[in-house]
Scaffold this motif. Structure first.
Motif, PDB file in Angstrom:
ATOM      1  N   PRO A 133      -0.524  -2.480   2.627  1.00  0.00           N
ATOM      2  CA  PRO A 133      -0.877  -1.589   1.416  1.00  0.00           C
ATOM      3  C   PRO A 133       0.080  -0.199   1.525  1.00  0.00           C
ATOM      4  CG  PRO A 133      -2.870  -2.399   2.163  1.00  0.00           C
ATOM      5  CD  PRO A 133      -1.733  -2.752   3.205  1.00  0.00           C
ATOM      6  N   LEU A 134       0.498   0.092   3.035  1.00  0.00           N
ATOM      7  CA  LEU A 134       0.988   1.684   3.125  1.00  0.00           C
ATOM      8  C   LEU A 134       2.249   1.563   3.541  1.00  0.00           C
ATOM      9  CD1 LEU A 134      -2.144   2.715   5.164  1.00  0.00           C
ATOM     10  CD2 LEU A 134      -1.740   3.296   2.888  1.00  0.00           C
ATOM     11  N   SER A 135       3.059   0.411   3.380  1.00  0.00           N
ATOM     12  CA  SER A 135       4.355   0.168   3.938  1.00  0.00           C
ATOM     13  C   SER A 135       5.365   1.323   3.441  1.00  0.00           C
ATOM     14  CB  SER A 135       4.755  -1.206   3.901  1.00  0.00           C
ATOM     15  OG  SER A 135       4.820  -1.593   2.359  1.00  0.00           O
ATOM     16  N   LEU A 136       5.528   1.396   2.143  1.00  0.00           N
ATOM     17  CA  LEU A 136       6.267   2.480   1.431  1.00  0.00           C
ATOM     18  C   LEU A 136       5.884   3.899   1.750  1.00  0.00           C
ATOM     19  CD1 LEU A 136       7.115   0.828  -1.891  1.00  0.00           C
ATOM     20  CD2 LEU A 136       8.414   0.439   0.298  1.00  0.00           C
ATOM     21  N   LEU A 137       4.619   4.037   1.604  1.00  0.00           N
ATOM     22  CA  LEU A 137       3.939   5.443   1.776  1.00  0.00           C
ATOM     23  C   LEU A 137       4.345   5.838   3.420  1.00  0.00           C
ATOM     24  CD1 LEU A 137       0.707   5.340   0.017  1.00  0.00           C
ATOM     25  CD2 LEU A 137       2.791   6.545  -0.642  1.00  0.00           C
ATOM     26  N   TYR A 138       4.282   5.059   4.287  1.00  0.00           N
ATOM     27  CA  TYR A 138       4.334   5.490   5.641  1.00  0.00           C
ATOM     28  C   TYR A 138       5.681   6.182   5.809  1.00  0.00           C
ATOM     29  CZ  TYR A 138       5.074   5.267  10.682  1.00  0.00           C
ATOM     30  OH  TYR A 138       5.402   5.663  11.835  1.00  0.00           O
ATOM     31  N   PHE A 139       6.747   5.228   5.604  1.00  0.00           N
ATOM     32  CA  PHE A 139       8.169   5.771   5.786  1.00  0.00           C
ATOM     33  C   PHE A 139       8.458   7.064   4.766  1.00  0.00           C
ATOM     34  CE2 PHE A 139       8.897   1.618   7.524  1.00  0.00           C
ATOM     35  CZ  PHE A 139       9.528   1.919   8.864  1.00  0.00           C
ATOM     36  N   HIS A 140       7.686   6.976   3.589  1.00  0.00           N
ATOM     37  CA  HIS A 140       7.853   8.382   2.679  1.00  0.00           C
ATOM     38  C   HIS A 140       7.282   9.517   3.330  1.00  0.00           C
ATOM     39  CE1 HIS A 140       8.091  11.068  -0.664  1.00  0.00           C
ATOM     40  NE2 HIS A 140       6.709  11.140  -0.685  1.00  0.00           N
ATOM     41  N   HIS A 141       6.131   9.304   4.163  1.00  0.00           N
ATOM     42  CA  HIS A 141       5.286  10.385   4.800  1.00  0.00           C
ATOM     43  C   HIS A 141       6.224  10.996   5.987  1.00  0.00           C
ATOM     44  CE1 HIS A 141       1.857  12.591   6.272  1.00  0.00           C
ATOM     45  NE2 HIS A 141       2.190  12.103   7.658  1.00  0.00           N
ATOM     46  N   VAL A 142       6.423   9.898   7.062  1.00  0.00           N
ATOM     47  CA  VAL A 142       7.071  10.282   8.213  1.00  0.00           C
ATOM     48  C   VAL A 142       8.588  10.608   8.168  1.00  0.00           C
ATOM     49  CG1 VAL A 142       7.779   8.875  10.283  1.00  0.00           C
ATOM     50  CG2 VAL A 142       5.778   8.629   9.519  1.00  0.00           C
ATOM     51  N   THR A 143       9.603   9.937   7.196  1.00  0.00           N
ATOM     52  CA  THR A 143      10.750  10.511   7.161  1.00  0.00           C
ATOM     53  C   THR A 143      11.065  11.434   6.214  1.00  0.00           C
ATOM     54  OG1 THR A 143      11.301   8.849   5.853  1.00  0.00           O
ATOM     55  CG2 THR A 143      11.253   8.094   8.147  1.00  0.00           C
ATOM     56  N   GLY A 144      10.238  11.618   5.122  1.00  0.00           N
ATOM     57  CA  GLY A 144      10.497  12.322   4.066  1.00  0.00           C
ATOM     58  C   GLY A 144      11.371  12.011   3.030  1.00  0.00           C
TER      59      GLY A 144
ATOM     60  N   TYR B 122       5.756 -12.944  16.022  1.00  0.00           N
ATOM     61  CA  TYR B 122       4.569 -11.932  16.061  1.00  0.00           C
ATOM     62  C   TYR B 122       5.359 -10.936  17.150  1.00  0.00           C
ATOM     63  CZ  TYR B 122       0.927 -14.505  13.939  1.00  0.00           C
ATOM     64  OH  TYR B 122       0.121 -15.092  13.102  1.00  0.00           O
ATOM     65  N   LEU B 123       5.907 -11.066  18.077  1.00  0.00           N
ATOM     66  CA  LEU B 123       6.272 -10.158  19.077  1.00  0.00           C
ATOM     67  C   LEU B 123       7.543  -9.588  18.565  1.00  0.00           C
ATOM     68  CD1 LEU B 123       6.211 -12.450  22.480  1.00  0.00           C
ATOM     69  CD2 LEU B 123       4.493 -10.603  21.402  1.00  0.00           C
ATOM     70  N   LEU B 124       8.402  -9.955  17.732  1.00  0.00           N
ATOM     71  CA  LEU B 124       9.628  -9.189  17.243  1.00  0.00           C
ATOM     72  C   LEU B 124       8.917  -8.051  16.205  1.00  0.00           C
ATOM     73  CD1 LEU B 124      12.573  -9.034  16.702  1.00  0.00           C
ATOM     74  CD2 LEU B 124      12.243 -10.591  14.646  1.00  0.00           C
ATOM     75  N   ARG B 125       7.940  -8.548  15.424  1.00  0.00           N
ATOM     76  CA  ARG B 125       7.326  -7.513  14.573  1.00  0.00           C
ATOM     77  C   ARG B 125       6.621  -6.460  15.064  1.00  0.00           C
ATOM     78  NH1 ARG B 125       4.776 -11.386  10.148  1.00  0.00           N
ATOM     79  NH2 ARG B 125       4.756 -12.899  11.831  1.00  0.00           N
ATOM     80  N   ALA B 126       6.053  -6.807  16.350  1.00  0.00           N
ATOM     81  CA  ALA B 126       5.215  -5.853  17.026  1.00  0.00           C
ATOM     82  C   ALA B 126       6.115  -4.756  17.841  1.00  0.00           C
ATOM     83  CB  ALA B 126       4.434  -6.367  18.144  1.00  0.00           C
ATOM     84  N   ALA B 127       7.305  -5.290  18.307  1.00  0.00           N
ATOM     85  CA  ALA B 127       8.144  -4.363  18.898  1.00  0.00           C
ATOM     86  C   ALA B 127       8.623  -3.530  17.906  1.00  0.00           C
ATOM     87  CB  ALA B 127       9.139  -5.080  19.539  1.00  0.00           C
ATOM     88  N   ALA B 128       8.942  -4.157  16.779  1.00  0.00           N
ATOM     89  CA  ALA B 128       9.449  -3.112  15.769  1.00  0.00           C
ATOM     90  C   ALA B 128       8.415  -1.948  15.260  1.00  0.00           C
ATOM     91  CB  ALA B 128      10.090  -3.973  14.565  1.00  0.00           C
ATOM     92  N   PHE B 129       7.091  -2.376  15.129  1.00  0.00           N
ATOM     93  CA  PHE B 129       6.103  -1.383  14.845  1.00  0.00           C
ATOM     94  C   PHE B 129       6.104  -0.434  15.974  1.00  0.00           C
ATOM     95  CE2 PHE B 129       4.212  -4.785  11.842  1.00  0.00           C
ATOM     96  CZ  PHE B 129       4.237  -3.978  10.669  1.00  0.00           C
ATOM     97  N   CYS B 130       6.107  -0.772  17.189  1.00  0.00           N
ATOM     98  CA  CYS B 130       5.966   0.352  18.207  1.00  0.00           C
ATOM     99  C   CYS B 130       7.117   1.365  18.101  1.00  0.00           C
ATOM    100  CB  CYS B 130       6.182  -0.065  19.614  1.00  0.00           C
ATOM    101  SG  CYS B 130       4.504  -1.187  19.887  1.00  0.00           S
ATOM    102  N   VAL B 131       8.246   0.795  17.464  1.00  0.00           N
ATOM    103  CA  VAL B 131       9.499   1.773  17.305  1.00  0.00           C
ATOM    104  C   VAL B 131       9.234   2.813  16.057  1.00  0.00           C
ATOM    105  CG1 VAL B 131      12.000   2.224  17.162  1.00  0.00           C
ATOM    106  CG2 VAL B 131      10.855   0.509  18.669  1.00  0.00           C
ATOM    107  N   TYR B 132       8.359   2.055  15.040  1.00  0.00           N
ATOM    108  CA  TYR B 132       8.211   3.120  13.783  1.00  0.00           C
ATOM    109  C   TYR B 132       8.063   4.420  13.968  1.00  0.00           C
ATOM    110  CZ  TYR B 132       8.040  -0.814  10.418  1.00  0.00           C
ATOM    111  OH  TYR B 132       8.558  -1.992   9.737  1.00  0.00           O
ATOM    112  N   PRO B 133       7.145   5.039  15.026  1.00  0.00           N
ATOM    113  CA  PRO B 133       6.960   6.517  14.890  1.00  0.00           C
ATOM    114  C   PRO B 133       7.962   7.414  15.389  1.00  0.00           C
ATOM    115  CG  PRO B 133       5.005   5.312  16.196  1.00  0.00           C
ATOM    116  CD  PRO B 133       6.163   4.295  15.840  1.00  0.00           C
ATOM    117  N   PHE B 134       9.289   6.935  15.824  1.00  0.00           N
ATOM    118  CA  PHE B 134      10.213   7.344  16.211  1.00  0.00           C
ATOM    119  C   PHE B 134      11.403   7.533  15.118  1.00  0.00           C
ATOM    120  CE2 PHE B 134       8.468   5.653  20.061  1.00  0.00           C
ATOM    121  CZ  PHE B 134       8.194   6.739  20.542  1.00  0.00           C
ATOM    122  N   VAL B 135      11.062   6.925  13.957  1.00  0.00           N
ATOM    123  CA  VAL B 135      11.891   6.861  12.972  1.00  0.00           C
ATOM    124  C   VAL B 135      12.314   7.983  12.141  1.00  0.00           C
ATOM    125  CG1 VAL B 135      12.388   5.762  10.759  1.00  0.00           C
ATOM    126  CG2 VAL B 135      11.616   4.262  12.613  1.00  0.00           C
ATOM    127  N   ASP B 136      13.279   8.837  12.097  1.00  0.00           N
ATOM    128  CA  ASP B 136      13.521   9.822  11.245  1.00  0.00           C
ATOM    129  C   ASP B 136      14.809  10.021  10.284  1.00  0.00           C
ATOM    130  OD1 ASP B 136      15.555   9.898  12.925  1.00  0.00           O
ATOM    131  OD2 ASP B 136      15.075  11.722  14.228  1.00  0.00           O
TER     132      ASP B 136
END
Length: 421
Positions: free
Chosen positions: A28-39, A80-94
């Motif tokens: 439910p937050l997929s779009l809002l997450y990147f809008h919030h984190v990256t601007g 599953y592991l591919l998506r988990a690895a990608a999610f772990c990198v999400y906080p570093f997206v700018d």
């Protein structure tokens, strides 16, 4: 030593609950997450996500080949592991480029999931047990998605760091799900001789399987029907019927709670009937619910309108209860074992394409004529129901009948199934 059936079911359903909870936190937050984190603007975020989804859709046939070559469990766990690895990198997206680099693996994992999970279920359970396991899966996944949404809401209520809690929680869910499912051993009967799946013919075998392609094409109108609840109905209720916005959430809750509570008992009853009949009846009830929604446009606001909305929603839910798990079991059994991955990858297109097109198609139809949209959906699902009935004689007997006609039920197995469920 062969794993006990109860152990297999427990591990599988535990994995599904963890998976659904993680997905419910993030989706439910997929779009809002990147809008919030990256601007980045929401329009740009949406375009990036859509592009990744289209690439994932195009790559869908590859997942079928991988399933047939390496097995459904391997593809499922790697996804599953591919998506988990990608999610772990999400906080570093700018920035936009970094965002695309991390959402693409998620899209590829999402695309490989449906054919992999259906193939996996076909490998670990047979006959009527397959219908029951899929019903249990649908019920518990609804509960897991709801729990994930509540956890996400609680995390975001704290502070902005809640966004990171959500994505890392989703990643943890995928890792745990992969760990659980990787311990399930596939029975020897599910493996081809020599340990490798025959790849002769490839997708040519799918192209020659006319009955299976018929099932795939007939599912397209029904797949559009499933999208109504999230795409067309909220707009129809609030804009065309002037209903309060709060009614949208209530209607959605009626559907999800109904599926969670009733899917298992309904499917237990359906396993004594032909799968094709249940699927056709479900599609037919979808059609009746759409006709009811169309009629609501002529009612004035008030108690009659609200009652009509709930009646139509209840009919829609009944259609979903009859169609959902049974259709999945029918298709999985109709796919030849040696090329099951390829067959199910092709069938998945009958879901993926409507899911991608539904927001554009349904809103366009709604803007032209709300009544016309509902009647067109009713005609499509009614045609799908009739088509499935006509196709019944051309499908494999084991696909049509969950329990072979005249078979004597195994009392001990039935008791075990009840205990697990």
């Amino acid at each position: 030593m062969r794993q006990k059936r109860s152990s297999v079911r427990f591990k599988y359903m535990a994995g599904m609950i963890v998976d659904a909870t993680g997905s419910g936190m993030y989706v439910p937050l997929s779009l809002l997450y990147f809008h919030h984190v990256t601007g980045l603007p929401l329009t740009e975020v949406g375009a990036i996500v859509t592009t990744a989804s289209v690439i994932g859709l195009v790559s869908n046939p590859v997942s079928g080949v991988l399933i047939d070559r390496f097995g459904a469990r391997a593809v499922l766990v790697c996804g599953y592991l591919l998506r988990a690895a990608a999610f772990c990198v999400y906080p570093f997206v700018d920035n936009a480029a970094a965002m695309f680099a991390v959402v693409l693996p998620v899209a590829l994992g999402d695309t490989s999931y449906p054919p992999a999970i259906q193939s996996f279920v076909a490998e670990i359970v047979q006959g009527a047990d397959r219908d029951k396991l899929l019903a249990l899966q649908r019920s518990l996944r609804n509960a897991g998605m709801g729990l994930g949404g509540l956890l996400a809401g609680a995390a975001l209520a704290l502070d902005d760091s809640g966004f990171y809690v959500v994505v890392l929680g989703a990643a943890a869910g995928y890792v745990l799900a992969a760990s659980l499912l990787s311990t399930i051993r596939v029975g020897a009967s599910a493996r081809p001789a020599g340990g490798r799946v025959s790849r002769r013919g490839g997708y040519r075998m799918v192209a020659r399987n006319r009955p299976f392609l018929g099932l795939t094409l007939l599912n397209i109108p029904t797949a559009f029907a499933y999208m109504v609840l999230s795409v067309a109905l909220p707009v129809y209720l609030t804009r065309e019927l002037d209903a309060p916005v709060s009614l949208v959430g209530i209607v959605y809750a009626v559907n999800t709670v109904g599926i969670a509570l009733l899917q298992i008992p309904v499917t237990r009853h359906l396993v004594t009937y032909r799968r094709t009949r249940a699927v056709a009846l479900g599609a037919g009830i979808f059609a009746l619910s759409f006709v009811t929604f169309a009629v609501l446009g002529s009612l004035s606001t008030g108690a009659a309108l609200i009652a009509g909305v709930f009646v139509a929603t209840a009919m829609f839910t009944v259609g979903e209860l009859l169609h959902g798990a049974t259709a999945s079991a029918l298709v999985a059994q109709a796919a030849p074992e040696e090329t099951r991955g390829r067959h199910l990858a092709v069938y998945q297109l009958s879901w993926a394409v409507p899911i991608a097109l539904a927001p554009t198609v349904l809103t366009a139809l709604l803007s032209l004529s709300a009544t016309g949209m509902w009647l067109l959906l009713a005609a499509g699902t009614a045609g799908s129901a009739l088509g499935v009935l006509r196709l019944e004689r051309r499908l494999p007997r084991a696909a049509v009948h969950p329990e072979p006609p005249g078979a004597v039920p195994d009392v001990s197995e039935s008791r075990s199934t009840r205990e697990v469920a």
